[in-house]
Structure formats: structure tokens, C-alpha cells
Design a protein around this motif. Structure first.
Motif, mmCIF file in Angstrom:
data_model
loop_
_atom_site.group_PDB
_atom_site.id
_atom_site.type_symbol
_atom_site.label_atom_id
_atom_site.label_comp_id
_atom_site.label_asym_id
_atom_site.label_seq_id
_atom_site.Cartn_x
_atom_site.Cartn_y
_atom_site.Cartn_z
ATOM 1 N N HIS A 65 47.192 46.114 42.543
ATOM 2 C CA HIS A 65 46.261 46.129 43.665
ATOM 3 C C HIS A 65 46.659 45.075 44.680
ATOM 4 N N THR A 66 46.110 45.219 45.877
ATOM 5 C CA THR A 66 46.432 44.308 46.963
ATOM 6 C C THR A 66 45.411 43.179 47.039
ATOM 7 N N HIS A 67 45.851 42.077 47.587
ATOM 8 C CA HIS A 67 44.981 40.961 47.955
ATOM 9 C C HIS A 67 45.215 40.700 49.448
ATOM 10 N N PRO A 68 44.565 41.475 50.322
ATOM 11 C CA PRO A 68 44.793 41.288 51.764
ATOM 12 C C PRO A 68 44.459 39.866 52.202
ATOM 13 N N GLY A 69 45.402 39.240 52.871
ATOM 14 C CA GLY A 69 45.177 37.892 53.368
ATOM 15 C C GLY A 69 45.110 36.834 52.283
ATOM 16 N N GLY A 70 45.424 37.223 51.055
ATOM 17 C CA GLY A 70 45.301 36.290 49.943
ATOM 18 C C GLY A 70 46.634 35.913 49.337
ATOM 19 N N ARG A 71 46.584 35.630 48.053
ATOM 20 C CA ARG A 71 47.772 35.224 47.311
ATOM 21 C C ARG A 71 48.077 36.263 46.233
ATOM 22 N N PRO A 72 49.330 36.367 45.811
ATOM 23 C CA PRO A 72 49.697 37.350 44.793
ATOM 24 C C PRO A 72 49.451 36.833 43.368
ATOM 25 N N GLU A 73 48.318 36.179 43.175
ATOM 26 C CA GLU A 73 47.944 35.638 41.873
ATOM 27 C C GLU A 73 46.670 36.328 41.403
ATOM 28 N N PRO A 74 46.576 36.635 40.095
ATOM 29 C CA PRO A 74 45.374 37.313 39.608
ATOM 30 C C PRO A 74 44.167 36.381 39.581
ATOM 31 N N SER A 75 43.033 36.930 39.944
ATOM 32 C CA SER A 75 41.779 36.187 39.819
ATOM 33 C C SER A 75 41.334 36.238 38.355
ATOM 34 N N GLN A 76 40.360 35.445 38.031
ATOM 35 C CA GLN A 76 39.811 35.489 36.667
ATOM 36 C C GLN A 76 39.261 36.879 36.378
ATOM 37 N N GLN A 77 38.637 37.506 37.359
ATOM 38 C CA GLN A 77 38.118 38.864 37.178
ATOM 39 C C GLN A 77 39.254 39.865 36.951
ATOM 40 N N ASP A 78 40.376 39.706 37.663
ATOM 41 C CA ASP A 78 41.537 40.578 37.445
ATOM 42 C C ASP A 78 41.998 40.485 35.994
ATOM 43 N N ILE A 79 42.101 39.267 35.484
ATOM 44 C CA ILE A 79 42.563 39.046 34.109
ATOM 45 C C ILE A 79 41.582 39.631 33.109
ATOM 46 N N GLN A 80 40.310 39.344 33.299
ATOM 47 C CA GLN A 80 39.297 39.842 32.366
ATOM 48 C C GLN A 80 39.222 41.371 32.368
ATOM 49 N N SER A 81 39.350 41.982 33.536
ATOM 50 C CA SER A 81 39.308 43.447 33.609
ATOM 51 C C SER A 81 40.491 44.061 32.863
ATOM 52 N N ALA A 82 41.686 43.490 33.030
ATOM 53 C CA ALA A 82 42.870 43.998 32.332
ATOM 54 C C ALA A 82 42.725 43.809 30.822
ATOM 55 N N GLN A 83 42.210 42.666 30.401
ATOM 56 C CA GLN A 83 42.016 42.421 28.973
ATOM 57 C C GLN A 83 40.996 43.386 28.377
ATOM 58 N N LYS A 84 39.958 43.669 29.122
ATOM 59 C CA LYS A 84 38.882 44.555 28.634
ATOM 60 C C LYS A 84 39.407 45.941 28.270
ATOM 61 N N VAL A 85 40.369 46.448 29.044
ATOM 62 C CA VAL A 85 40.899 47.792 28.781
ATOM 63 C C VAL A 85 42.281 47.767 28.127
ATOM 64 N N GLY A 86 42.789 46.572 27.802
ATOM 65 C CA GLY A 86 44.047 46.466 27.068
ATOM 66 C C GLY A 86 45.302 46.704 27.887
ATOM 67 N N ILE A 87 45.262 46.382 29.179
ATOM 68 C CA ILE A 87 46.432 46.557 30.038
ATOM 69 C C ILE A 87 47.177 45.225 30.111
ATOM 70 N N PRO A 88 48.472 45.206 29.720
ATOM 71 C CA PRO A 88 49.188 43.931 29.602
ATOM 72 C C PRO A 88 49.774 43.350 30.884
ATOM 73 N N TRP A 89 49.767 44.074 31.991
ATOM 74 C CA TRP A 89 50.355 43.564 33.228
ATOM 75 C C TRP A 89 49.419 43.807 34.399
ATOM 76 N N VAL A 90 49.344 42.819 35.294
ATOM 77 C CA VAL A 90 48.621 42.948 36.558
ATOM 78 C C VAL A 90 49.615 42.618 37.667
ATOM 79 N N CYS A 91 49.815 43.559 38.586
ATOM 80 C CA CYS A 91 50.725 43.368 39.714
ATOM 81 C C CYS A 91 49.884 43.272 40.986
ATOM 82 N N ILE A 92 50.169 42.253 41.790
ATOM 83 C CA ILE A 92 49.377 42.018 42.987
ATOM 84 C C ILE A 92 50.311 41.878 44.183
ATOM 85 N N GLY A 93 49.980 42.601 45.236
ATOM 86 C CA GLY A 93 50.754 42.526 46.463
ATOM 87 C C GLY A 93 49.911 42.011 47.606
#
Length: 108
Positions: A65-93
Motif C-alpha cells: 500500500h501507499t503512504h502518500p506524503g509519508g515514509r515507506p515504513e510500516p505503522s504499528q497498525q500495518d504490522i498488527q494487521s499483517a500479523q492478524k492474517v499471517g502475512i509475512p511481508w508489508v511493502c510500502i510505497g
């Protein structure tokens, strides 16, 4: 085993098609054997997007997912959402800079 570089190439090919409208966009990246595919694009709002992680007969391996005007680092919510469904990678543009980073998410 697939490498993050393969995911980045898939993501970068899709990023060009996304509008730079100031809202987050995203999709799931799926694996079926050695083949990679992507799920449907979702659009959200300035600070979030809900992404359908269904992959049919494949397996979800990353979320982009994109972070318009932001940084390409996952937020705590990004990490928790990926962990909740068992997805091992988060890519941010970041559309404004073209920077893309994929981050490994430790599973619970």
C-alpha cells in the motif's frame, strides 16, 4: 522460495497505474507455486486503506500500500494487521518520491 526483489518488481509494475490522488491505495500479493499475482486494488483515505487479502487458491504473501506524503515504513497498525492474517511481508510505497520498501513482519 520467493525473494523480496521479485515482489518489488511486481509492485513497481502496478504502482505506475495508481493515481497520485493523495489517498492510500493497496493490494495483496499472492503466491501459487512459483507464480506471483495481485489482488484487486483498494482505495482508502489519506491515512488508511482496507485491503482484501483473499487469494483464491493461492496464498497471501505480502500486502502493498501507499503512504502518500509519508515514509515507506510500516505503522504499528500495518504490522498488527499483517500479523492478524499471517502475512509475512508489508511493502510500502511513497508515490511522491517513488521510494518502495518491503519489510518482513514477525509472525505471532
Amino acid at each position: 522460495m520467493l525473494r523480496p526483489l521479485n515482489w518489488q518488481r511486481l509492485v513497481m509494475a502496478q504502482v505506475e497505474a495508481m493515481m497520485r490522488d493523495g489517498v492510500e491505495h493497496g493490494f495483496v500479493i499472492c503466491s501459487k507455486g512459483k507464480a506471483l499475482s495481485r489482488g484487486p486494488e483498494s482505495s482508502g483515505h489519506r491515512y488508511g486503506v482496507k485491503i482484501d487479502v483473499a487469494c483464491g487458491s493461492g496464498k497471501p504473501i505480502a500486502v502493498y500500500h501507499t503512504h502518500p506524503g509519508g515514509r515507506p515504513e510500516p505503522s504499528q497498525q500495518d504490522i498488527q494487521s499483517a500479523q492478524k492474517v499471517g502475512i509475512p511481508w508489508v511493502c510500502i510505497g511513497v508515490p511522491e518520491t517513488g521510494v518502495l520498501k518491503c519489510h518482513h513482519v514477525p509472525q505471532l
